[in-house]
Design a protein around this motif. Structure first.
Motif, short mmCIF file in Angstrom:
data_model
loop_
_atom_site.label_atom_id
_atom_site.label_comp_id
_atom_site.label_asym_id
_atom_site.label_seq_id
_atom_site.Cartn_x
_atom_site.Cartn_y
_atom_site.Cartn_z
N PRO A 35 -7.65 13.25 -5.44
CA PRO A 35 -9.06 13.29 -6.10
C PRO A 35 -9.28 11.74 -6.45
CG PRO A 35 -7.89 15.24 -6.89
CD PRO A 35 -6.95 14.55 -6.15
N ASP A 36 -8.14 10.88 -6.87
CA ASP A 36 -8.48 9.63 -6.97
C ASP A 36 -8.49 8.72 -5.76
OD1 ASP A 36 -5.83 9.40 -6.02
OD2 ASP A 36 -4.79 8.86 -8.09
N GLY A 37 -8.46 9.16 -4.57
CA GLY A 37 -8.88 8.58 -3.49
C GLY A 37 -7.53 8.15 -2.58
N ARG A 38 -6.14 8.46 -3.33
CA ARG A 38 -4.96 7.79 -2.63
C ARG A 38 -4.69 8.76 -1.35
NH1 ARG A 38 -0.49 8.11 -6.61
NH2 ARG A 38 -1.80 9.61 -7.73
N PRO A 39 -4.34 8.21 -0.29
CA PRO A 39 -3.70 9.30 0.74
C PRO A 39 -2.47 9.84 0.28
CG PRO A 39 -3.41 6.94 1.11
CD PRO A 39 -4.25 6.87 -0.03
N VAL A 55 5.25 20.42 -1.90
CA VAL A 55 5.24 19.21 -2.75
C VAL A 55 4.11 18.16 -2.15
CG1 VAL A 55 7.24 19.29 -3.35
CG2 VAL A 55 7.14 17.91 -1.39
N THR A 56 3.55 17.35 -3.06
CA THR A 56 2.50 16.31 -2.43
C THR A 56 3.40 15.11 -2.61
OG1 THR A 56 0.80 17.61 -3.28
CG2 THR A 56 0.33 15.36 -2.89
N LEU A 57 3.57 14.28 -1.50
CA LEU A 57 4.14 13.01 -1.51
C LEU A 57 3.09 11.83 -1.34
CD1 LEU A 57 6.95 13.61 0.97
CD2 LEU A 57 7.08 13.93 -1.32
N THR A 58 3.09 10.64 -2.32
CA THR A 58 2.27 9.55 -1.83
C THR A 58 3.30 8.29 -1.63
OG1 THR A 58 2.36 9.28 -4.40
CG2 THR A 58 0.89 10.58 -3.64
N GLY A 59 2.67 7.32 -1.03
CA GLY A 59 3.19 5.90 -1.14
C GLY A 59 4.18 5.93 0.13
N PHE A 60 5.19 5.26 -0.07
CA PHE A 60 6.05 5.29 0.96
C PHE A 60 6.74 6.50 1.39
CE2 PHE A 60 10.55 4.28 2.61
CZ PHE A 60 10.04 3.58 3.83
N ALA A 61 7.18 7.33 0.35
CA ALA A 61 7.56 8.92 0.81
C ALA A 61 6.50 9.36 1.86
CB ALA A 61 7.61 9.72 -0.51
#
Length: 353
Positions: free
Chosen positions: A47-51, A25-31
């Motif tokens: 791709p949108d630049g988010r870590p 899975v790919t987690l973003t933000g606080f997760a």
């Protein structure tokens, strides 16, 4: 990479379908931040630049279709999704997990809570079809699976001394988890070997805390104060302060949780739950003893019939006596945790050579 590891519910009675998958899975933000803090997963950039962080996870999914009345409420915008009874039912486990781990953190600190409970990194709610929703939550993956399966593999090892050592060590870790629950005033109605998971190092964690009940917090803090005072008085009298504090907690373990657990496996249900609908920390001894006893009872004839496994059978027979003693009908008669630990430690010592 993805594979289904468990399925439950989803029958004709309309219960939500519950599945567990092993997936990347790919987690973003606080997760993603939580995963990085725990040192799991691989950092990446979307791709949108988010870590983000990619990690292998246990993905629990609860899927349900809204009944007609709730469909109408959503259609006409009469309520928020999170207020719908069906979605509230779907999110019960997440709510129980939050309450339980927060109580453990408040009492024991974040490190102990993290070591004792399976870590959840995030969740999402998605509409997967006409009036059908899926609630997905992402949990750390435990490579050795359930404690039940791990114990079976321990006894199946060709190196029997190593296998029996791992078996007893895993049971001792389970007892340590019961100690954590006791001291935090947490009562798990569905505590069993299947709901404890084992990592690659053989460490055991609690999972599936849905239906947990909590001892009243004022009563919990009062017990802490009395136990501390008992320890001080024992030390002043040149007695064992740890034993004095343990006696106070042993008495508190017999107090029923104000919030009764709403989930329990019928085969392991203690008398206080079946007769009165209540449970206490001492109920954990019965639940663990019942699930362990069922496993050992199934293994005994198999080991007796297997050539060269007589010694393994003898160990299982001795452990089954311990498991049976943990299942007294009256919760006031059950051995307390120090007593069970002492018995298990005695078994470990006798089988150390």
């Amino acid at each position: 990479m993805e594979r289904r590891v468990h399925t439950a519910g989803g029958g004709a009675n309309g219960d939500p379908l519950r599945t567990v998958d092993y997936a990347l899975v790919t987690l973003t933000g606080f997760a993603a931040l939580m995963a990085l803090t725990d040192g799991v997963g691989t950092p990446c950039v979307l791709p949108d630049g988010r870590p983000a962080v990619q990690m292998l996870s246990a993905v629990k999914t609860v899927t349900a279709t809204l009944p007609p009345i709730e469909q109408q409420l959503v259609q006409y915008g009469s309520t928020d999704l999170e207020l719908l009874p069906t979605l509230k039912q779907m999110a019960q486990e997440l709510g129980a997990y939050t309450r339980t781990t927060q109580r453990a953190t408040d009492v024991h600190g974040a490190d102990v809570a993290r070591r004792s409970f399976l870590q959840m990194y995030g969740w999402e709610l998605a509409c997967t079809g006409p009036d059908t929703y899926a609630l997905r939550s992402f949990w750390e993956w435990q490579s050795n699976g359930s404690l039940l399966k791990y114990l079976v593999r321990c006894l199946d090892q060709s190196n029997f001394p190593l296998g029996r050592a791992c078996f007893v060590a895993a049971l001792q870790e389970a007892l340590q988890l019961l100690h954590v629950l006791s001291r935090a005033g947490i009562v798990l109605g569905d505590l069993k070997l299947e709901n404890m998971l084992v990592d690659e190092h053989g460490h055991v964690k609690l999972s599936d805390v849905d239906g947990a009940g909590l001892l009243d917090v004022s009563l919990l803090y009062a017990t802490q104060a009395v136990a501390q005072q008992a320890a001080v008085q024992a030390a002043a009298a040149c007695l064992d302060p740890c034993a004095a504090a343990a006696a106070v907690w042993s008495a508190a373990d017999r107090l029923f949780a104000e919030e009764a657990p709403y989930m329990v496996t019928d085969a392991y249900m203690p008398l206080e739950m079946s007769a009165y609908g209540v449970m206490c920390a001492a109920s954990h001894q019965h639940l663990l003893g019942a699930s362990l006893g069922q496993l050992l009872g199934a293994l005994q004839p198999l080991l007796l019939a297997a050539p060269g496994r007589e010694v393994c059978w003898a160990l299982v027979t001795e452990l089954r006596v311990l498991a049976t003693g943990m299942q007294t009908p009256a919760h006031t008669d059950r051995p307390d945790l120090p007593c069970v630990w002492a018995q298990l430690e005695g078994i470990r010592a006798r089988w150390a050579v």
